[in-house]
Enzyme design. Structure first.
Site, PDB file in Angstrom:
ATOM      1  CD  GLU B  88      -1.370   0.064   3.569  1.00 36.22           C
ATOM      2  OE1 GLU B  88      -1.837  -1.158   4.181  1.00 36.22           O
ATOM      3  OE2 GLU B  88      -1.601   1.256   4.056  1.00 36.22           O
ATOM      4  CB  CYS B 120      -1.966  -5.002   6.023  1.00 38.63           C
ATOM      5  SG  CYS B 120      -1.646  -3.510   6.739  1.00 38.63           S
ATOM      6  CG  HIS B 243      -2.118  -7.763  10.236  1.00 35.99           C
ATOM      7  ND1 HIS B 243      -1.021  -7.500   9.326  1.00 35.99           N
ATOM      8  CD2 HIS B 243      -2.883  -6.516  10.453  1.00 35.99           C
ATOM      9  CE1 HIS B 243      -1.059  -6.235   9.353  1.00 35.99           C
ATOM     10  NE2 HIS B 243      -2.033  -5.792   9.829  1.00 35.99           N
TER      11      HIS B 243
END
Lengths: 137, 357
Positions: B88, B120, B243
């Site tokens: 990103e 992400c 994550h």
């Protein structure tokens, strides 16, 4: 460097493609149509790789506006697999440099043409991970 | 079931690699610059964050991670049939980084190549797509790269964690793989937790959506879906990686799903380097693969805002042992650190506008 020139040289710049002379057997960088040593046109492309060492360096504090973010710029004379070339040294402050230290190639930005222009990438060298010392190894 | 967790033909990870820039900014220096009290960032469980140098971007970082993955895969670059770049923080709004990396690695010209965007999670989408491409026999090897120089508005709470780093993987057939995919599962919805509009330099985040409706909802559903599909339970895994937007969320979601700290800790990298966005969970996976032994089972669950999560189960093979030392490990990059102050950070990340660049 113009867009066209960078594009033509992208393999040389991204992968350190140089020239080997079939006539005298010597290798050099950058790529050329004739051998810089014997003048023969019997040359071929050659990947410049192998152990890299810092032979000498110069620290440039007064830089162009374009290089202000990277200042001071370190220009190194580097020997790679028997071939000498002048290149930027990155990921090092001047105090970390030592003649003879081991280096390794990395791909980095070398220039940016304004806010809307092309970003130019090329190989630079950094102190080798795991120790860039100049000891016999 | 419209999306198969287990394609008929198997696939796996042949090579893996990571990259972390050497510069580190301690969170206490961000706090002192903007007047935050330490109680306002201590709970994030992040000590310092990695920041890219002035000549680095997501393309150069992704290149080095990919080079490390290729070394471990022990294949000729021309055998790679797809290069996917999840980020990103694209250097160009229009012009793929995937082609630059493919050219520099010697993969071009007969290859698929594209940049993917899903906050992400883009690189994880590339991983799921690559499982399909490899399993179908359309190509033999796919290169998946997650790389970000994460942006954060100066003074915003995101600035504490937005970091730089990359992870990359060579996916290929299960035969000869270092770790074989046992199954994968995806769960996505439209959720307004985090976004960045066109031409805007910094992202915005919808505070009320960040935790429960986004991060926890999607990861819990992807992991539960995978476990149900495979008939497994948390105790069947040796490692569990999630994550890592900060150091507390992955621990909390792991414990809530029934995993233990012993399973979570080896893949937890954000406390040491910050949130590397597309490389976040995948950097954790790379660190686990750096030490994994044959027969061990790994769960990894990336997440991306907007929002979605994938869950993967991997079983490590005998092939991994000889590949551990073929490239620098995640911990080698973590150890290669130079502390910088906030002034360096603003210069290195282009937050001081000297001239048009």
């Amino acid at each position: 460097m113009s867009i066209a020139r960078h594009w033509r040289r992208r393999h040389n710049l991204y992968r350190l493609i140089g020239t080997r002379c079939r006539s005298c057997g010597r290798t050099f960088y950058p790529q050329a149509q004739r051998c810089i040593y014997c003048g023969s046109s019997d040359v071929e492309q050659a990947r410049i790789d192998g152990e890299a060492r810092l032979l000498s360096y110069s620290i440039v504090y007064s830089v162009t506006d374009e290089a202000r973010y990277e200042a001071p710029v370190i220009l190194g004379l580097v020997e790679v697999g028997g071939v000498k070339l002048i290149t930027e040294i990155t990921d090092a402050s001047p105090g970390e440099l030592e003649v003879g230290m081991r280096l390794e190639p990395v791909l980095r930005k070398v220039s940016i043409h304004g806010e809307s222009g092309l970003i130019y990438y090329a190989v630079k060298f950094r102190p080798a991970m795991g120790g860039g010392g100049s000891g016999e190894d | 079931m419209t999306l198969q967790a287990r394609p008929e033909k198997g696939s796996g990870i042949h090579g893996w690699g990571a990259y972390i820039p050497r510069y580190r900014l301690p969170l206490k220096l961000i706090a002192s610059t903007w007047g935050w009290h330490e109680d306002q960032y201590k709970g994030l469980n992040v000590r310092e964050k990695a920041i890219a140098g002035p000549d680095e971007d997501s393309t150069t970082m992704g290149y080095e991670a990919a080079l490390n993955a290729l070394k471990r895969a022990k294949i000729d670059p021309s055998e790679v049939g797809a290069v996917f770049f999840g980020t990103e923080s694209k250097p160009y709004a229009v012009k793929p980084s995937a082609t630059i990396i493919a050219e520099a690695l010697g993969i071009t010209p007969i290859t698929m190549a594209s940049d993917l965007e899903f906050a992400c999670r883009a690189a994880s989408e590339a991983m799921r797509s690559s499982i399909g491409l490899v399993s179908s026999g359309m190509l033999k090897y796919s290169l998946v790269i997650g790389s970000d120089t994460a942006q954060a508005q100066p003074g915003d709470v995101l600035e504490f964690t937005a970091a730089s780093g990359a992870a990359a993987f060579i996916l290929g057939p299960s035969s000869g793989a270092s770790a074989v995919f046992e199954g994968s599962y995806t769960y996505v919805t439209d959720t307004p937790d985090f976004w960045r509009r066109s031409l805007q330099p910094y992202p915005r985040h919808g505070e009320g959506f960040t935790g429960e409706p986004a991060y926890f909802h999607h990861i819990i559903n992807s992991v539960k879906g995978l476990l149900e599909e495979l008939g497994l339970k948390p105790g069947d895994f040796d490692y569990a990686i999630f994550h890592q937007p900060n150091g507390k969320f992955p621990v909390r979601v792991g414990l809530r799903l029934g995993f233990t700290m012993e399973q979570i800790e080896p893949g937890l990298v954000t406390p040491m380097i910050g949130n590397t966005y597309n490389a976040s969970a995948l950097m954790g996976l790379a660190r686990v693969l750096d030490r994994a032994r044959p027969g061990e089972r790994i769960l990894v669950a990336p997440f991306g805002s907007g929002a979605g999560s994938d869950a993967y189960s991997l079983i490590v093979t005998d092939e991994i042992v000889e590949r551990h030392d073929l490239a620098p490990k995640v911990d080698d990059y973590i150890a290669r650190r130079v502390e910088v102050d906030y002034g360096f950070y603003t210069r290195y990340r282009g937050k001081i506008r000297l001239m048009p660049r």
